[in-house]
Scaffold this active site. Structure first.
Site, short mmCIF file in Angstrom:
data_model
loop_
_atom_site.label_atom_id
_atom_site.label_comp_id
_atom_site.label_asym_id
_atom_site.label_seq_id
_atom_site.Cartn_x
_atom_site.Cartn_y
_atom_site.Cartn_z
CD GLU A 27 14.44 -4.03 -2.27
OE1 GLU A 27 15.31 -4.91 -2.29
OE2 GLU A 27 14.67 -2.84 -2.03
CE LYS A 33 8.85 1.50 -8.63
NZ LYS A 33 8.34 2.85 -8.34
CG ASP A 47 3.97 6.06 -4.24
OD1 ASP A 47 4.79 6.54 -5.05
OD2 ASP A 47 2.74 6.19 -4.36
CE1 TYR A 65 16.79 2.64 -4.85
CE2 TYR A 65 14.91 3.22 -3.47
CZ TYR A 65 15.77 3.51 -4.52
OH TYR A 65 15.60 4.66 -5.23
CE LYS A 84 5.08 1.89 -10.74
NZ LYS A 84 4.92 2.72 -11.79
CB CYS A 119 -35.15 15.67 2.67
SG CYS A 119 -34.78 13.92 2.51
CB CYS A 122 -39.05 12.71 3.22
SG CYS A 122 -38.11 13.80 4.30
CB CYS A 170 -33.40 15.02 6.14
SG CYS A 170 -35.13 14.53 6.16
CB CYS A 192 -37.00 10.91 5.98
SG CYS A 192 -35.85 10.86 4.61
#
Ligand code: IVH
Length: 673
Positions: free
Chosen positions: A114, A116, A118, A226, A315, A409, A412, A427, A433
Site C-alpha cells: 500500500e 506510504k 506522507d 493502515y 522510499k 533588461c 536588450c 522589459c 529584445c
C-alpha cells in the site's frame, strides 16, 4: 412526545453517518452536499430544542471542546513503531530473503502493498463503538492526547458503523491533507495574511497539533487506516488484508490501492505502477509499505528495536531537498515579463539533478524572505518546474543579500517597468529584445500553434543570434542554404525543416490566432475568437466591446487584443505571414446544424491514439461545444485517453460521464455532417 423526537434524532444521526461512510470510506456518495447539509441542519435544530438528547457521538458534536492549555500525555498500550527503509531493489530482495530464512519458507511469501502516505501517524481508540481517544505517535511509547482534534476530522467516525462492534479496537493510520485541501488552506492563510505552509505534510502537522480544536476543524484534514493495534471482543482476522477489510466494514477509511502480492517480484511491478501514478494522486506519498500478509508469520518474525521485521518502507526519491542558492538571475519571457530564476548548487530532487528553479516573482521572494547565499528547500513534483519553497533561516548569515530586480533588461538593456497592480516586471524592449523575439518564435512554432516540427530551441537561438530571423514572418523566407549553415544541421534535416515550415502554412484559424502570441490569449480563447469572428480581418478590426461578446473574453484580454492589432509592426508581420501563404479552411456559419454540441462542456485528458488533445478540442469546439481544462459539476463529459489521471477521478466523484476514445469518435461521427 420526546420518544418521537428521540426516534427522529436517532434516525437523522444514522442517516448522516451512513452518508459519511459512503463518502469517506466507500468513495461512493449517494446524495448531494446540499441534501447532507439539510440533514445536519435538521438535526442541529432538534438538538437545540432538546439539549438533553445531545450525545457525545452525535455528528453535530465534532467541534465541542474548549481550547486546551496543553496536551495530556497518553501511554501507548502497544508501542507505535517505525519502519525500516529500502531504497534499492537489492535491499528489497534482501528483506524478502531474510524473512524466508527466518520463517523457513521455501516458496513465495505473501505481501500486502500500500502507498506510504506522507502525513502523521495517529492512534484511534474505540470502546463499544465509540471514539474515546485519539493520540499522536510521540516517541512511540507515549504520545499526546489529541482526541478533541481528531474528532473534528470528518473522515474519522465518532461511532463505528457496523451493527456488531468490538468491545475495543485501536486503529492506527495516517492523518494527511490532500493537494486540493492544502491549496485551499494556503489561500485562506494568504487572505488572512497569515504564514503559508510549505507542503501538505507540514500543514497537516500544524493543523493537528492545535490546542484549539476549532482551528483544527477549519483545516481540511483527512485520514486513512493502515493497522489494527488492539482488538477485544472479536476475532482478529488472520491476514493484514482481511484486517483492513474489517476496519473498512467498521466505518474507517482504508487505502483503495491495497494489493495482495505473492512473492517479491510482483512487488517491483507494484512499485512501478504506483510510481507512475504518484504525480497524479490527489495527495503526497513518499513511498510504498510492504507488509507480510499472514498475521501468524508476522508474529513469528517479530521486531528489532523499533521496527517490525515483517514490514518495510520503500522510499521514493525525495521531492524536497536542501541546497544552496548561489545567485538569482532574471529570465525574459515572450511578453517581456522578467522571472527571477534561482541558480542552485546542483542537487538531486525526485531522481533528477536540478541546478535552476523558479522563484516566480519578486513578491514571492519577499514573502518567502529568500536571500542570495541562503540554504533553501527545493521542490520538484512530476513535470512541474522545480521551485524554491523556502529558506532555512538557521543557516542564514548577516551578509546574505536580497535579490534586486534590475532597472534594465539583462538582454536588450531597455528599461524595466513594474506592471500596474501586478507582481510582474516587464522589459519595455518589445521585439527589439532578442529574448522576447526568441520566445515569440518558440511559441509560434510550438505544437499547439503552427506546429513546425524540428524547429527547436537551439536552432531558434542561432537564427536570432545570426540575425537571420527578426520576426516570425522571416521564418518563411529562410533558404535551404541558410538553414544548412547552422551548427549541427545536416542538409537532410535542413530539408526536413524547410518542408515542415511549408506544411505549417496550412493551418487552422484558431491555431494562427494562438500562434500570434497575444498576451493572455491562450488556446481556448483563440478558439473562441475564431469561432465567433470566423474571419481574421473581422477579428483584427474588432473593438473592445465586440470582443467582449466572446465567451471568456473580459476587459483585460479585449484590451490586449486591440492593443496588439494596433501595433504597426504586428500588422506588418501578419501581412507578411499571409503573403507567405499561411491559410486555413473557412469556418462554417454557426447555424443550429453546425453547432450540435452547443451548450455542452467537455474536458479532454490523457493520451488519445488517433488525435492530439488539440485536435480533439478543435473538433469539439467546431461543433459548438466548450472545452474546459478542469472538471466541475457543469462538465458534460470527460474524454479520457490513456493515462488520464486525476481528472477522471474527479469526474467519477462528481458523477460526470467519462467517454473513451471510441465513444468520443462516435460522438463526433454522430454529429458530423
Ligand atoms: S505501517 C508497524 N503503513 O510511516 C508498522 N505506515 O515510517 C506501522 N505510514 O509511523 C506502520 N503510510 O506514520 C504503515 N500504509 C502505511 C503507512 C505508514 C504511512 C507512516 C506511519 C509510520 C511511518 C513509518
Amino acid at each position: 412526545m420526546t420518544q418521537g423526537v428521540l426516534q427522529k434524532i436517532e434516525q437523522l444521526r444514522a442517516e448522516i453517518n451512513e452518508h459519511n461512510y459512503r463518502y469517506y470510506v466507500l468513495d461512493d456518495p449517494q446524495v448531494t452536499d446540499l441534501y447532507y447539509d439539510q440533514l445536519m441542519r435538521e438535526l442541529q435544530a432538534l438538538e437545540e430544542q432538546h439539549p438533553e438528547l445531545i450525545t457525545d457521538d452525535s455528528p453535530t458534536q465534532r467541534v465541542g471542546a474548549a481550547a486546551a492549555s496543553q496536551f495530556e500525555t497518553v501511554q501507548h498500550e502497544v508501542p507505535m513503531l517505525s519502519l525500516d527503509n529500502a531504497f534499492t531493489k537489492d535491499e528489497l530482495l534482501a528483506f524478502d530473503k531474510r524473512l524466508k530464512d527466518l520463517l523457513e519458507v521455501q516458496g513465495d511469501l505473501e505481501y500486502n502493498a500500500e502507498p506510504k502516505l506522507d502525513g502523521l501517524a495517529v492512534s484511534l481508540l474505540y470502546r463499544e463503538g465509540k471514539l474515546i481517544r485519539g493520540a499522536t505517535r510521540g516517541d512511540g511509547k507515549s504520545g499526546e492526547n489529541i482526541t478533541a482534534n481528531v474528532r473534528t476530522i470528518p473522515a474519522i467516525p465518532l461511532r463505528l458503523n457496523s451493527e456488531k462492534v468490538p468491545q475495543l479496537i485501536e486503529v492506527r493510520g495516517e492523518v494527511y491533507m490532500t493537494h486540493v485541501g492544502f491549496q485551499k488552506l494556503n489561500e485562506m492563510q494568504r487572505k488572512k495574511e497569515a504564514k503559508e505552509f510549505a507542503n501538505p505534510r507540514n500543514a497537516a502537522a500544524g493543523s493537528l497539533r492545535q490546542l484549539d480544536p476549532k482551528i483544527t476543524a477549519s483545516r481540511p484534514l483527512t485520514f486513512c487506516s493502515y493497522a489494527i493495534a488492539q482488538l477485544e471482543g472479536m476475532e482478529l482476522p488472520s491476514t493484514q488484508f482481511e484486517q483492513m477489510q474489517l476496519v473498512k466494514t467498521l466505518g474507517l477509511p482504508i487505502s483503495p490501492y491495497i494489493e495482495k502480492l505473492i512473492g517479491i517480484e510482483p512487488c517491483f511491478d507494484y512499485l512501478q505502477r504506483i510510481g507512475e501514478r504518484r504525480e497524479k494522486l490527489p495527495f503526497d506519498i513518499d513511498g510504498v509499505v510492504f507488509k507480510l500478509n499472514d498475521a501468524e508469520q508476522q508474529r513469528r518474525a517479530g521486531f528489532v528495536s523499533r521496527a517490525p521485521r515483517w514490514a518495510i518502507a520503500w522510499k521514493f526519491p525525495a521531492q524536497e531537498v536542501m541546497t544552496r542558492l548561489l545567485d538569482v538571475e532574471f529570465q525574459v519571457g515572450r511578453t517581456g515579463t522578467l522571472t527571477p530564476v534561482a541558480r542552485l548548487e546542483p542537487v538531486e530532487v525526485g531522481g533528477v539533478v536540478v541546478s535552476n528553479a523558479t522563484l516566480h516573482n519578486m513578491d514571492e521572494i519577499e514573502r518567502k524572505d529568500i536571500r542570495i547565499g541562503d540554504t533553501v528547500i527545493v521542490r520538484r513534483a512530476g513535470d512541474v518546474i522545480p521551485e524554491v519553497v523556502s529558506a532555512v533561516l538557521k543557516f542564514r548569515k548577516p551578509d546574505f543579500k536580497k535579490p534586486v530586480m534590475p532597472s534594465h533588461c539583462p538582454v536588450c538593456h531597455s528599461e524595466v517597468v513594474r506592471i500596474d497592480g501586478q507582481a510582474a516586471y516587464r522589459c519595455t524592449g518589445g521585439l527589439v529584445c532578442a529574448a522576447q523575439r526568441k520566445e515569440a518564435i518558440k511559441h509560434f512554432a510550438s505544437r499547439k500553434a503552427m506546429d513546425i516540427d524540428g524547429l527547436g530551441d537551439k536552432i531558434i537561438e542561432q537564427l536570432i543570434e545570426r540575425e537571420l530571423v527578426h520576426s516570425v514572418a522571416d521564418l518563411y523566407s529562410l533558404t535551404l542554404e541558410q538553414i544548412a549553415s547552422l551548427e549541427r544541421m545536416a542538409e537532410k534535416s535542413a530539408q526536413n525543416l524547410l518542408e515542415a515550415m511549408e506544411k505549417s502554412k496550412q493551418t487552422t484559424l484558431p491555431r494562427f490566432i494562438y500562434a500570434l502570441g497575444i498576451r493572455e490569449v491562450g488556446e481556448a480563447t483563440a478558439l473562441a475568437l475564431a469561432n465567433y469572428f470566423r474571419d481574421f480581418r473581422a477579428l483584427q478590426s474588432a473593438d473592445e466591446e465586440s470582443l467582449m461578446q466572446v465567451e471568456d473574453v473580459g476587459p483585460v484580454v479585449a484590451e490586449n487584443i486591440v492593443h496588439f492589432f494596433a501595433q504597426k509592426e504586428n500588422d506588418k508581420v501578419i501581412d507578411a505571414l499571409l503573403a507567405a501563404g499561411i491559410h486555413w479552411p473557412e469556418i462554417e456559419a454557426a447555424d443550429a446544424n453546425a453547432q450540435p454540441l452547443a451548450g455542452k462542456t467537455y474536458v479532454v485528458t490523457g493520451t488519445l491514439e488517433n488525435y492530439t488533445r488539440t485536435e480533439a478540442k478543435e473538433l469539439l469546439t467546431s461543433m459548438g461545444a466548450k472545452v474546459s481544462s478542469s472538471v466541475s459539476g457543469k462538465t458534460t463529459a470527460v474524454i479520457a485517453g490513456d493515462k488520464p489521471g486525476s481528472k477522471v477521478e474527479k469526474a467519477q466523484k462528481l458523477g460526470v460521464e467519462i467517454l473513451d476514445e471510441q465513444a468520443f469518435e462516435q460522438l463526433v461521427n454522430n454529429h458530423a455532417q
